[in-house]
Design an enzyme around this catalytic site. Structure first.
Site, PDB file in Angstrom:
ATOM      1  N   LYS A  36      27.362  64.240   2.368  1.00  0.00           N
ATOM      2  CA  LYS A  36      26.832  65.595   2.170  1.00  0.00           C
ATOM      3  C   LYS A  36      27.202  66.470   3.378  1.00  0.00           C
ATOM      4  O   LYS A  36      27.623  65.948   4.418  1.00  0.00           O
ATOM      5  CB  LYS A  36      25.317  65.512   2.005  1.00  0.00           C
ATOM      6  CG  LYS A  36      24.588  64.984   3.230  1.00  0.00           C
ATOM      7  CD  LYS A  36      23.163  64.584   2.907  1.00  0.00           C
ATOM      8  CE  LYS A  36      22.440  64.147   4.179  1.00  0.00           C
ATOM      9  NZ  LYS A  36      21.219  63.389   3.880  1.00  0.00           N
ATOM     10  N   TYR A 268      28.341  89.901  26.542  1.00  0.00           N
ATOM     11  CA  TYR A 268      27.238  90.711  26.024  1.00  0.00           C
ATOM     12  C   TYR A 268      25.956  90.502  26.828  1.00  0.00           C
ATOM     13  O   TYR A 268      25.592  89.372  27.148  1.00  0.00           O
ATOM     14  CB  TYR A 268      26.939  90.326  24.572  1.00  0.00           C
ATOM     15  CG  TYR A 268      28.019  90.716  23.590  1.00  0.00           C
ATOM     16  CD1 TYR A 268      28.509  92.012  23.517  1.00  0.00           C
ATOM     17  CD2 TYR A 268      28.529  89.762  22.710  1.00  0.00           C
ATOM     18  CE1 TYR A 268      29.483  92.355  22.598  1.00  0.00           C
ATOM     19  CE2 TYR A 268      29.498  90.096  21.781  1.00  0.00           C
ATOM     20  CZ  TYR A 268      29.971  91.397  21.724  1.00  0.00           C
ATOM     21  OH  TYR A 268      30.928  91.735  20.811  1.00  0.00           O
TER      22      TYR A 268
HETATM   23  C1  LIG Z   1      21.138  62.141   4.432  1.00  0.00           C
HETATM   24  C2  LIG Z   1      20.359  61.057   3.815  1.00  0.00           C
HETATM   25  C3  LIG Z   1      20.525  59.731   4.225  1.00  0.00           C
HETATM   26  C4  LIG Z   1      21.324  59.347   5.442  1.00  0.00           C
HETATM   27  O1  LIG Z   1      20.498  59.508   6.570  1.00  0.00           O
HETATM   28  P1  LIG Z   1      21.006  59.147   8.058  1.00  0.00           P
HETATM   29  O2  LIG Z   1      19.802  59.297   8.906  1.00  0.00           O
HETATM   30  O3  LIG Z   1      22.056  60.156   8.392  1.00  0.00           O
HETATM   31  O4  LIG Z   1      21.527  57.772   7.997  1.00  0.00           O
HETATM   32  C5  LIG Z   1      19.858  58.750   3.509  1.00  0.00           C
HETATM   33  N1  LIG Z   1      19.058  59.066   2.473  1.00  0.00           N
HETATM   34  C6  LIG Z   1      18.851  60.337   2.064  1.00  0.00           C
HETATM   35  C7  LIG Z   1      17.944  60.613   0.924  1.00  0.00           C
HETATM   36  C8  LIG Z   1      19.483  61.375   2.731  1.00  0.00           C
HETATM   37  O5  LIG Z   1      19.260  62.635   2.345  1.00  0.00           O
END
Ligand SMILES: *Cc1c(COP(=O)(O)O)cnc(C)c1O
Length: 411
Positions: A36, A268
């Site tokens: 993701k 800035y």
């Molecule tokens: C993003 C996510 C993970 C992975 O989590 P990490 O802490 O990056 O290993 C696992 N399960 C869900 C539901 C997530 O949204």
């Protein structure tokens, strides 16, 4: 055109990190990797391919568009959609064979009405109070799925609320207990639930012997620890160091070098005033690219293998850094914003500390418009690997033949 801001992605490191977890959890557990948020900033398609090459079984995404992009790129592995889908997109997602997380009757009813085949994973509430259903509603939804021809309840999932933020894992263990109760109750009601999954990176690192049927790796597949607390807790539990390899180096090029006098204000708001004659390098990166505005007057970048402090505020697309103390850089010299150059490294954790956030946000917020380039492994890493594999001196063939393929279209 050649990008002036880009991320080198060490895809061999991504694949190797998956192998590390394979050794940790064994051959019988499904390894899924979350890609993701543009693969935590590493570039969706190249990262997904690298993980699958390293032996990942499944990919996890948050958004329906990510399912479509992976399928369009020819990815055939199972893809699990962690996030919600518009009800009107369920037919397409079923056709793309996405595994769907469900926690709403409306989703199940729409899929049933469409008459499509789909494999579903029930999200149960164990204490995170994000997505998920309390047990009575979970049981009712599971029965609803069973009643719909074409729908299969393939798995059950939950997610930890307090595992990487602390070395005290009582709350995480309480959630584990609730998850086990939910699984037992659902199974007692006749739901087989072949794929139970709750472990994220931290749980896989802390409790590699209790992965259930699948782990959902995220940050650690990218070579980063979930937190300092997780690292300390894993060490206190006597786990051997796992040797994760960060895979992303964020770079830009010097756009101008200029000498300014003592007493000159920079940027800035005039928030930095020189206390000596100063040489600045101007770099074409800013908060619009994900270089946090909090980093002004705080962060360092690497130029010529030396640290160069950011002077003044971060602009939308420009920063100014102090290169007075080293040799003068040349126009278009590489500057490393995140990652290693020579013997120096700016870690995602250091940048997170400066910006008041976590390593996850540092990498995930690097703009999608920033090119991702599949880079060859650093020579030392290749030599190390060959040395370990053969016990003999290393050949550099792999490093010199590795190509640089621009993959910015995937960003
Ligand atoms: C993003 C996510 C993970 C992975 O989590 P990490 O802490 O990056 O290993 C696992 N399960 C869900 C539901 C997530 O949204």
């Amino acid at each position: 055109m050649r990008p002036l801001i880009w991320c080198d992605i060490d895809t061999a490191a991504l694949a190797e990190n998956v192998r590390v977890f394979r050794r940790l959890v064994g051959p019988d557990v499904l390894l899924s990797v979350a890609v993701k948020a543009n693969a935590y900033g590493h570039g969706l398609v190249p990262a997904a391919r690298a993980f699958l090459a390293g032996g990942a079984d499944w990919l996890c995404v948050h958004a329906p568009e990510e399912v479509r992009a992976l399928r369009a790129a020819g990815v055939t592995s199972p893809i699990y959609l962690l996030g919600p889908a518009h009800l009107d997109d369920l037919a397409e997602l079923a056709a793309l064979e996405a595994r769907l997380v469900v926690y709403n009757a409306e989703t199940v009813d729409r899929l049933a009405a469409l008459g499509v085949r789909a494999r579903l994973h029930l999200k149960v509430e164990t204490g995170n109070h994000r997505q998920g259903l309390e047990l009575p509603e979970a049981l009712a939804l599971a029965d609803r799925i069973r009643a719909a021809p074409g729908l299969t309840l393939e798995g059950v999932a939950s997610h930890f609320a307090n595992i990487e933020d602390t070395t005290d894992h009582r709350y995480a263990r309480y959630q584990l207990g609730r998850f086990e109760e939910a699984v037992a109750a659902l199974r007692a009601a006749g739901h087989a639930l072949p794929i139970r999954h709750i472990a994220n990176s931290a749980a896989a690192l802390l409790w590699p012997d209790h992965p259930f049927d699948m782990v959902r790796l995220g940050i650690s597949a990218y070579g980063l620890w979930p937190s300092r607390e997780t690292r300390v807790a894993a060490a206190l539990q006597g786990h051997a160091e796992v040797g994760l390899r960060p895979a992303l180096t964020w770079k830009t090029r010097v756009a101008q070098v200029k000498d300014i006098p003592e007493g000159a204000a920079v940027g800035y708001g005039l928030t930095f005033v020189t206390s000596r004659p100063t040489r600045l390098a101007i770099l074409p990166v800013g908060y619009a690219d994900g270089y946090d505005r909090q980093l002004g007057n705080l962060a360092h970048v690497l130029i010529g293998g030396r640290r160069a402090p950011v002077r003044g505020r971060v602009c939308m697309n420009i920063i100014m850094v102090d290169v007075t103390d080293g040799p003068a850089p040349a126009l278009e010299d590489e500057a490393v914003l995140l990652g290693a150059q020579g013997d120096e490294r700016i870690s995602a954790e250091a940048m997170a500390g400066w910006a008041g956030t976590i390593n996850y946000e540092v990498v995930a917020r690097i703009g999608a418009q920033v090119a991702r380039v599949e880079a060859p492994r650093p020579l030392e890493a290749v030599e190390d690997a060959l040395y370990r594999a053969t016990g003999s001196s290393a050949s550099t063939a792999e490093a010199s033949s590795a190509s640089r393929k621009p993959t910015s279209a995937d960003g």
